[in-house]
Design a protein around this motif. Structure first.
Motif, short mmCIF file in Angstrom:
data_model
loop_
_atom_site.label_atom_id
_atom_site.label_comp_id
_atom_site.label_asym_id
_atom_site.label_seq_id
_atom_site.Cartn_x
_atom_site.Cartn_y
_atom_site.Cartn_z
N PHE A 70 -5.44 -4.36 -4.05
CA PHE A 70 -4.70 -3.35 -3.86
C PHE A 70 -4.05 -3.29 -1.88
O PHE A 70 -5.45 -3.41 -0.90
CB PHE A 70 -5.33 -1.85 -4.26
CG PHE A 70 -6.01 -1.92 -5.74
CD1 PHE A 70 -4.96 -2.51 -6.24
CD2 PHE A 70 -6.56 -1.17 -5.94
CE1 PHE A 70 -4.41 -2.20 -7.87
CE2 PHE A 70 -7.07 -0.94 -7.53
CZ PHE A 70 -6.03 -1.43 -8.89
N PRO A 72 -2.56 -0.53 0.71
CA PRO A 72 -2.41 1.26 1.21
C PRO A 72 -0.88 1.27 0.65
O PRO A 72 -0.66 2.62 -0.05
CB PRO A 72 -2.18 1.00 2.51
CG PRO A 72 -3.36 0.31 2.35
CD PRO A 72 -3.26 -1.60 1.80
N GLU A 73 0.04 0.29 1.43
CA GLU A 73 1.55 0.75 0.79
C GLU A 73 2.01 1.13 -0.79
O GLU A 73 2.62 0.96 -0.79
CB GLU A 73 1.82 -0.20 1.11
CG GLU A 73 2.13 -0.70 2.64
CD GLU A 73 0.95 -2.02 2.91
OE1 GLU A 73 0.31 -1.67 2.80
OE2 GLU A 73 1.57 -2.30 3.49
N PHE A 75 0.30 3.52 -2.83
CA PHE A 75 -0.89 4.05 -2.94
C PHE A 75 0.39 5.43 -3.14
O PHE A 75 0.13 6.41 -3.14
CB PHE A 75 -1.72 4.41 -2.22
CG PHE A 75 -2.60 3.51 -2.58
CD1 PHE A 75 -3.47 2.50 -3.39
CD2 PHE A 75 -3.61 3.30 -0.81
CE1 PHE A 75 -3.63 0.81 -2.73
CE2 PHE A 75 -5.20 2.56 -1.12
CZ PHE A 75 -5.06 1.65 -2.13
N ILE A 76 1.56 5.07 -2.41
CA ILE A 76 3.15 5.89 -2.32
C ILE A 76 4.14 5.55 -3.12
O ILE A 76 4.28 4.49 -2.61
CB ILE A 76 3.37 6.28 -0.67
CG1 ILE A 76 2.09 7.20 -0.16
CG2 ILE A 76 3.79 7.26 -0.98
CD1 ILE A 76 1.65 7.39 1.34
N PHE A 77 4.28 6.60 -4.29
CA PHE A 77 5.58 5.44 -4.81
C PHE A 77 6.91 6.69 -5.13
O PHE A 77 6.11 8.21 -5.51
CB PHE A 77 5.30 5.30 -6.43
CG PHE A 77 4.21 4.03 -6.32
CD1 PHE A 77 4.10 2.93 -6.49
CD2 PHE A 77 2.89 4.79 -5.97
CE1 PHE A 77 3.28 1.88 -6.42
CE2 PHE A 77 1.43 3.35 -6.79
CZ PHE A 77 1.79 2.26 -6.44
N LEU A 186 1.04 10.23 -5.60
CA LEU A 186 -0.15 9.55 -4.24
C LEU A 186 -0.87 9.53 -5.42
O LEU A 186 -1.91 9.74 -6.49
CB LEU A 186 -0.14 11.25 -3.81
CG LEU A 186 0.82 11.87 -2.45
CD1 LEU A 186 0.20 12.41 -1.51
CD2 LEU A 186 1.60 10.64 -1.70
N ALA A 188 -4.07 6.78 -4.46
CA ALA A 188 -5.08 6.11 -3.36
C ALA A 188 -6.54 5.98 -4.24
O ALA A 188 -6.90 7.13 -3.92
CB ALA A 188 -5.78 7.05 -1.77
N PRO A 189 -6.57 4.51 -4.57
CA PRO A 189 -7.22 4.25 -5.40
C PRO A 189 -9.04 4.60 -4.47
O PRO A 189 -9.02 4.39 -3.22
CB PRO A 189 -7.86 2.99 -5.96
CG PRO A 189 -6.32 2.78 -5.84
CD PRO A 189 -5.95 3.63 -5.28
N ILE A 190 -9.94 5.30 -5.00
CA ILE A 190 -11.56 4.60 -4.11
C ILE A 190 -11.08 2.93 -3.74
O ILE A 190 -11.16 2.28 -4.55
CB ILE A 190 -12.11 5.50 -4.54
CG1 ILE A 190 -13.58 5.11 -5.64
CG2 ILE A 190 -11.41 7.17 -3.91
CD1 ILE A 190 -14.80 5.63 -5.88
N LYS A 191 -12.04 2.76 -2.70
CA LYS A 191 -12.39 1.77 -1.76
C LYS A 191 -13.33 1.40 -2.26
O LYS A 191 -14.40 0.62 -2.12
CB LYS A 191 -11.62 1.97 -0.81
CG LYS A 191 -11.85 -0.14 0.19
CD LYS A 191 -11.62 0.22 2.08
CE LYS A 191 -10.91 -1.23 2.86
NZ LYS A 191 -10.41 -0.53 3.40
N ILE A 192 -13.04 0.40 -3.64
CA ILE A 192 -14.91 0.32 -4.14
C ILE A 192 -14.32 -2.16 -3.83
O ILE A 192 -12.82 -2.40 -4.48
CB ILE A 192 -14.82 0.24 -5.68
CG1 ILE A 192 -14.92 1.45 -5.80
CG2 ILE A 192 -16.76 -0.79 -5.60
CD1 ILE A 192 -14.55 2.04 -7.15
N ARG A 193 -14.69 -2.69 -3.74
CA ARG A 193 -14.74 -4.39 -3.13
C ARG A 193 -14.73 -5.00 -4.53
O ARG A 193 -15.98 -4.67 -5.09
CB ARG A 193 -15.67 -4.65 -1.95
CG ARG A 193 -14.94 -6.02 -1.85
CD ARG A 193 -15.71 -6.42 -0.57
NE ARG A 193 -15.43 -5.45 0.87
CZ ARG A 193 -16.01 -5.99 2.19
NH1 ARG A 193 -17.97 -6.41 1.98
NH2 ARG A 193 -15.76 -5.29 3.73
#
Lengths: 220, 220
Positions: A70, A72-73, A75-77, A186, A188-193
């Motif tokens: 994912f 960051p670009e 996360f906004i649509f 907006l 933006a999912p939490i950043k789980i690897r």
């Protein structure tokens, strides 16, 4: 209203997919005092498909992309809420034929699911023909107000079709009271690897609010 | 660069506060196949102060407001990244005296913590005098690039002071490579009901990017 929080609250008695028929609790919340100074810390244990979340291709496709991919670009649509509350069973290609869908669109389907608070076994879902139609239109993402985009389809063809065509899948939205139309989404999912899904706080903002915010905050 | 993902990736060997000295694992990730159709589902178990997260007043103040009180209007801010990489031990009122701080500011402190990947016992923290100074200035929020805003202070006065003055606290940022200046901060924590903290994917966006996005997407 300028803001719509379209996320599902996470708590122990919230609805979960298939009513926990796999016998594993989807959610546990342990509240702790950690020290003698009255500090509270909580531990949360969830299936990553709990509540509002984004699926990555790995969810349904072997060795496919994970949440690590994912950007960051993404996360906004610009996203469009489409009222499909007339649909009784499933969204098909036929349902979508009269809607103007363009390449790159992000579509949020508001159905009768948003009126239900519990888990409804017969939730409105995206039927295979609709997934194929959306993939052919090269939509960027779709969202729906059920905990899954599909049910009752062997091999999960709606997931596979959309994930294979790089369509983001946003599940577990709450769209009751949100008027049809275009919004800034907006999400933006939490950043789980390196996993196949991630929880997200999804928000819809009217573009005029955001334009005013930018003017007010940065053009002084 | 127009976007900065300033969030910490969550994975099993990530740094956690005090190196797990309480002997409870902060994070476990169980990867599952759920059915014979090759569906992958993961279960995540975390302390809510893992990685990048927002504290609610309840964390340090008995019976105070929880995450339920967070409002979506509070997920979008103008925020300023301030370079404090010269600070060796702690940010004090003295450190902040030469900075122009206004009521309603959201300040993100970039320190030497952003250069460390593990948990460093002697991380740079916000000392009590700085917290009192920030509260007197009525800042709306502060963020820092350590897993906690303070250490080595009995009774956690920096937390208590800021939380009592309705200052949002954003912990666990990663600010390496982010230039000083003003940004749009997107920080919508996941919607967990009635707890003292919530994980968040924090993103900094240059305001000009967002203005162009609005023009390009909505003024066609």
């Amino acid at each position: 209203m300028k803001f719509y929080d379209v996320s599902m609250p996470i708590h122990e008695s919230m609805p979960v997919y298939n009513d926990n028929s796999d016998k594993k609790p989807h959610i546990t919340i342990e509240r702790d005092f950690v020290d003698g100074q009255g500090v509270r810390e909580t531990r949360l244990s969830i299936n990553l498909h709990t509540g509002t979340h984004v699926d990555a291709p790995l969810h349904m496709i072997y060795k496919a992309a994970t949440t690590t991919e994912f950007k960051p670009e993404d996360f906004i649509f610009r996203a469009r809420v489409i009222d499909l509350s007339f649909v009784e069973d499933s969204i098909t290609a036929e349902t979508l034929k009269n809607i103007d869908i363009q390449t790159g669109d992000f579509l949020l389907f508001k159905t009768r699911n948003s009126l239900t608070d519990g888990f409804e076994k017969n939730f409105v879902f995206i039927e295979k023909s609709a997934a194929e139609y959306l993939a052919s239109k090269k939509v960027k993402g779709i969202g729906i107000d059920s905990l899954g985009i599909e049910r009752s389809q062997i091999g999960h063809p709606s997931h596979v079709t959309l994930l294979q065509s790089d369509c983001l899948i946003l599940e577990g939205l709450r769209l009751k009271g949100v008027p049809s139309g275009d919004y800034v989404l907006l999400a933006a999912p939490i950043k789980i690897r390196d996993v196949e899904a991630a929880p997200v706080r999804a928000i819809l903002v009217e573009p005029s609010w955001l334009a005013d915010f930018l003017k007010g905050e940065f053009e002084r």
